[in-house]
Design a protein around this motif. Structure first.
Motif, PDB file in Angstrom:
ATOM      1  N   SER A  31       0.827  -1.208   0.000  1.00  0.00           N
ATOM      2  CA  SER A  31       0.000   0.000   0.000  1.00  0.00           C
ATOM      3  C   SER A  31       0.859   1.253   0.000  1.00  0.00           C
ATOM      4  O   SER A  31       0.585   2.219  -0.729  1.00  0.00           O
ATOM      5  N   ASN A  34       2.485   1.681  -3.419  1.00  0.00           N
ATOM      6  CA  ASN A  34       1.493   2.098  -4.416  1.00  0.00           C
ATOM      7  C   ASN A  34       1.127   3.565  -4.236  1.00  0.00           C
ATOM      8  O   ASN A  34       0.967   4.304  -5.215  1.00  0.00           O
ATOM      9  N   LEU A  35       1.024   4.019  -2.990  1.00  0.00           N
ATOM     10  CA  LEU A  35       0.755   5.434  -2.732  1.00  0.00           C
ATOM     11  C   LEU A  35       1.936   6.294  -3.182  1.00  0.00           C
ATOM     12  O   LEU A  35       1.756   7.390  -3.724  1.00  0.00           O
ATOM     13  N   HIS A  38       1.527   6.928  -6.733  1.00  0.00           N
ATOM     14  CA  HIS A  38       0.513   7.969  -6.938  1.00  0.00           C
ATOM     15  C   HIS A  38       1.152   9.349  -6.843  1.00  0.00           C
ATOM     16  O   HIS A  38       1.013  10.178  -7.747  1.00  0.00           O
ATOM     17  N   GLU A  93      -3.600   8.888  -9.873  1.00  0.00           N
ATOM     18  CA  GLU A  93      -4.419   7.681  -9.955  1.00  0.00           C
ATOM     19  C   GLU A  93      -3.905   6.748 -11.044  1.00  0.00           C
ATOM     20  O   GLU A  93      -3.794   5.529 -10.844  1.00  0.00           O
ATOM     21  N   SER A  96      -0.688   4.913  -9.978  1.00  0.00           N
ATOM     22  CA  SER A  96      -0.921   3.839  -9.007  1.00  0.00           C
ATOM     23  C   SER A  96      -1.573   2.633  -9.678  1.00  0.00           C
ATOM     24  O   SER A  96      -1.214   1.485  -9.388  1.00  0.00           O
ATOM     25  N   HIS A  99       1.128   0.812 -11.727  1.00  0.00           N
ATOM     26  CA  HIS A  99       2.008   0.069 -10.820  1.00  0.00           C
ATOM     27  C   HIS A  99       1.353  -1.234 -10.378  1.00  0.00           C
ATOM     28  O   HIS A  99       2.002  -2.289 -10.351  1.00  0.00           O
ATOM     29  N   CYS A 114      -8.265   2.908  -5.868  1.00  0.00           N
ATOM     30  CA  CYS A 114      -7.285   3.904  -6.333  1.00  0.00           C
ATOM     31  C   CYS A 114      -7.948   5.187  -6.820  1.00  0.00           C
ATOM     32  O   CYS A 114      -7.257   6.189  -7.053  1.00  0.00           O
ATOM     33  N   ALA A 168       9.215   7.166  -6.986  1.00  0.00           N
ATOM     34  CA  ALA A 168       8.358   6.385  -6.078  1.00  0.00           C
ATOM     35  C   ALA A 168       9.190   5.557  -5.109  1.00  0.00           C
ATOM     36  O   ALA A 168       8.912   5.526  -3.901  1.00  0.00           O
TER      37      ALA A 168
END
Length: 198
Positions: A31, A34-35, A38, A93, A96, A99, A114, A168
């Motif tokens: 998580s 993934n954020l 974003h 968005e 993410s 990914h 997402c 990221a």
């Protein structure tokens, strides 16, 4: 990870409303990364279209029974083409989601989680304040649809995927990156703030 909840203001959208809380059905590390993608999507596309990026960060904190994660990218968009600004809003968005696909983690439920409607609404409101018409689910006369803006953002995101990935992973490791650190990682130019302040 923070031991306490972020300041209330850090969890609000541009209208002062709380951003939605959703369960991604991913573990903490997944998580968080993934954020980070974003926020990296926002930061890299912001810089690529000529904005000054102040910082981009992942904010994670413990709460009773678990943890939560959100993010924030601050930039100055003075003098930037409004449609480029809208594409930057869409990029978080989309990054993410891309990914998740690359990692084999995409599911319809995670894709729905997402959704960043607050980013779309920011674009609609900012463009509207300059008399540009951005339609959420249609193409208004003389304007563009959100789907068209997303298509612009996807094209840029694919071209800059290496840069987004580098940012990221660095953000996931360090929590916060300054605009200048992002420029160093990507080779992009972090335009000076308007008025000459860096």
């Amino acid at each position: 990870m923070r031991n306490q909840t972020p300041e209330y203001e850090e969890l609000l959208d541009h209208k002062g409303n709380p951003r939605p809380v959703v369960d991604m059905e991913l573990n903490y590390e997944q998580s968080r990364l993934n954020l980070a993608f974003h926020e990296a999507g926002h930061a890299v596309l912001s810089m690529a279209c000529g904005m000054h990026v102040i910082k981009s960060e992942v904010i994670a904190w413990e709460r009773p029974g678990g943890w939560s994660v959100t993010g924030l990218t601050e930039h100055e968009a003075h003098g930037v083409d409004p449609w480029e600004f809208a594409a930057e809003c869409a990029a978080g968005e989309l990054a993410s989601l891309h990914h998740l696909r690359i990692q084999g983690l995409w599911t319809p439920e995670r894709a729905a989680a997402c959704a960043a409607d607050h980013d779309r609404e920011l674009a609609v409101d900012v463009l509207g304040s300059f008399n540009y018409r951005l339609g959420r689910d249609h193409t208004p006369e003389g304007g563009k649809s959100w789907a068209a803006v997303q298509a612009m953002a996807v094209a840029r995101m694919y071209r800059l995927w290496g840069e987004i990935t580098a940012v990221a992973h660095a953000m996931d490791e360090r929590d916060v990156l300054s605009g200048d650190e992002i420029a160093d990682l990507t080779g992009l130019v972090n335009r000076p703030m308007s008025g000459g302040a860096a």
